[in-house]
Design an enzyme around this catalytic site. Structure first.
Site: not given
Length: 542
Positions: A177, A457
């Site tokens: 990603r 996160d």
């Protein structure tokens, strides 16, 4: 790969100049990662993409101004023919046909080894929400991934434990990603402008690994984050086609999965699939960023204030509608419909609490597989058997594209209706604590942090941060005990936090707590909600 096992030491290292590009930092091993061929690719890519990237970012700001003025997102009239057309995405590669359990995490060597060895079908190596983008982290991450693709990545922990990769055939499939369109890479400037962080991540990885992955029939594969429109998807198509052309790869060799993690994007899922139809293999319910995007989109809408984050679950009607519409859209087009993240981590010191957490994971995964999802995400290796057991029982085939969900009828209003609930004092203070602790760790170079038995996160921290801002600025918001939510309440919570945390020496980023408190205080008092907390925080690293 001992050079990767420890942080790259800072040192002066000469790099042969490439016209048009400047790299402002120098670390050992950098010239091997950024040879002249990579630099030339970055120059060409930036020049091909940057003008349109800036136009897309401007379009985001214009659309947000429309929302701030009371406008509402909706399905586009000018793309009705795409939504109503009879078309399919390109065939899905065999390596990606079964994605029932995917694990995600940062790109440090230990994580990469453990994730690839974990028994998951896919490992998403994350340069975005799970990585603090220090220059050292970015280069070490690229080194670790290249070593993993070669098969020679290893790591020795401080306690002497040695980690090595299993045979390639037993490893999870690697998907990378890159960062989203909004993030710059300030250490690399082309024609005086910072290059897009995502272009840097994708181009460097493809340059070093595309041919090896192609020979193994495993990519390269990318997860594309935080898109808001079909035009932004088309820009990735331009970028990836450019990379393929520069590297001599067949067109469509690079395959992608797109995260539907912004509210505007849910109204353009058909269009996003169509813009990338020669390389896209699926869409993913990026649930945490999606909730953050809902909060950000409706930051000025007093009728769309959400309760504390623990009450905003995927069973809430607006999130259930989003998930089921994604399944229907993907399966109509022959694409995977990936479920969302289970952020729980094992609670080893409390068996009863651990069982409650695992029960929540099982219920969430059962909801996903019975709704028609083709796979799901977990944040910790211990959750893989839990999720896999649910999907194995209810999805014996590699996927369930045959579940077309023709019963789903989702309207604009279904997707934007807020859920009801409360804001408790504990919920308010938890948002403060999560923001501060996560930002402290991020500023210290750690982008993935366990807090209260959840793996936090940037996406989950963003929910907490944007909720605090909206509660404070929407006016007339109260805790469930009647206490007004105002800046006095926030200031008191921030002042009390260091004492609540106690000895922070063992916390990730413990030395940055005061810096993080000051940043949250500044962001919360600002008249405008900052687009992403990582934008002002990025100025404070490196």
């Amino acid at each position: 790969m001992s050079a990767v096992a420890s942080a790259i030491p800072a040192t002066a290292h000469a790099v042969r100049p490439t016209p048009g590009i400047t790299v402002t930092e120098r670390l050992a091993g950098q010239s091997a990662l950024l040879p002249a061929g990579v630099l030339a690719l970055l120059v060409s890519l930036h020049r091909a993409v940057e003008p349109e990237r800036q136009a897309r970012l401007a379009a985001r700001r214009q659309r947000q101004a429309f929302f701030d003025g009371g406008g509402l997102p909706d399905f586009r009239a000018d793309t009705a023919a795409i939504r109503e057309g009879d078309w399919q995405v390109a065939p899905i590669p065999a390596a990606l046909s079964d994605r029932r359990v995917e694990i995600t995490g940062p790109t440090d060597p230990k994580m990469v080894i453990n994730a690839l060895n974990s028994g998951a079908k896919v490992f998403m190596a994350d340069f975005e929400d799970s990585t603090s983008p220090t220059w050292r982290n970015l280069l070490a991450g690229q080194q670790a991934l290249s070593a993993a693709v070669r098969g020679d990545l290893d790591y020795t922990a401080p306690n002497g434990k040695h980690y090595t990769l299993r045979p390639y055939e037993e490893q999870a499939v690697l998907i990378v990603r890159p960062r989203g369109w909004h993030l710059d890479e300030k250490h690399v400037r082309v024609d005086g402008q910072p290059i897009a962080g995502g272009l840097f991540d994708a181009a460097v990885f493809a340059f070093h690994n595309a041919r090896a992955l192609m020979r193994k029939q495993r990519g390269p594969y990318f997860y594309l984050p935080k898109l808001q429109s079909m035009e932004e998807a088309a820009l990735w198509e331009t970028a990836l086609s450019h990379i393929e052309g520069m590297l001599g790869l067949p067109h469509g060799q690079i395959k992608v999965t797109v995260l539907i993690e912004t509210l505007p994007a849910v109204f353009e899922m058909d269009e996003i699939l169509h813009a990338l139809k020669e390389r896209i293999v699926g869409l993913n319910c990026g649930r945490w960023d999606y909730i953050f995007s809902y909060l950000k989109t409706f930051r000025r809408h007093r009728d769309k204030v959400l309760p504390e984050r623990g009450q905003v679950t995927m069973t809430q009607p607006f999130l259930k509608a989003y998930s089921e519409l994604l399944i229907q859209t993907c399966h109509k087009r022959g694409a995977h419909a990936m479920g969302g993240m289970a952020a729980q981590i094992p609670i080893n010191h409390d068996a009863a609490a651990n069982e409650q957490a695992m029960a929540r994971v099982r219920a969430d995964k059962l909801r996903e597989v019975t709704a028609g999802h083709d796979g799901t995400w977990v944040a910790h290796p211990a959750l893989i058997p839990v999720a896999r057991a649910i999907f194995d029982e209810h999805m014996p085939a590699p996927n369930q594209h045959n579940v077309l969900r023709r019963d789903v009828q989702v309207t604009r209003d279904d997707l934007i209706a807020p859920c009801t609930g409360t804001i408790t004092r504990a919920g308010f203070e938890n948002n403060v604590e999560v923001c501060v602790r996560y930002m402290a760790a991020w500023l210290d170079g750690n982008g993935c942090v366990p807090i209260h038995n959840l793996m936090e996160d940037a996406a989950t921290a963003e929910i907490s941060r944007s909720q605090l801002w909206q509660w404070l600025h929407a006016g007339n918001q109260h805790l469930d005990d009647g206490t007004a939510i105002d800046f006095a309440l926030l200031d008191a919570s921030l002042r009390a936090l260091p004492a609540r945390l106690g000895d922070t020496s063992a916390l990730p980023g413990g030395t940055r707590i005061a810096q993080a408190i000051a940043l949250l205080d500044e962001l919360s008092h600002a008249d405008e909600l900052a687009e992403f907390l990582t934008l002002p925080a990025y100025r404070q690293i490196d």
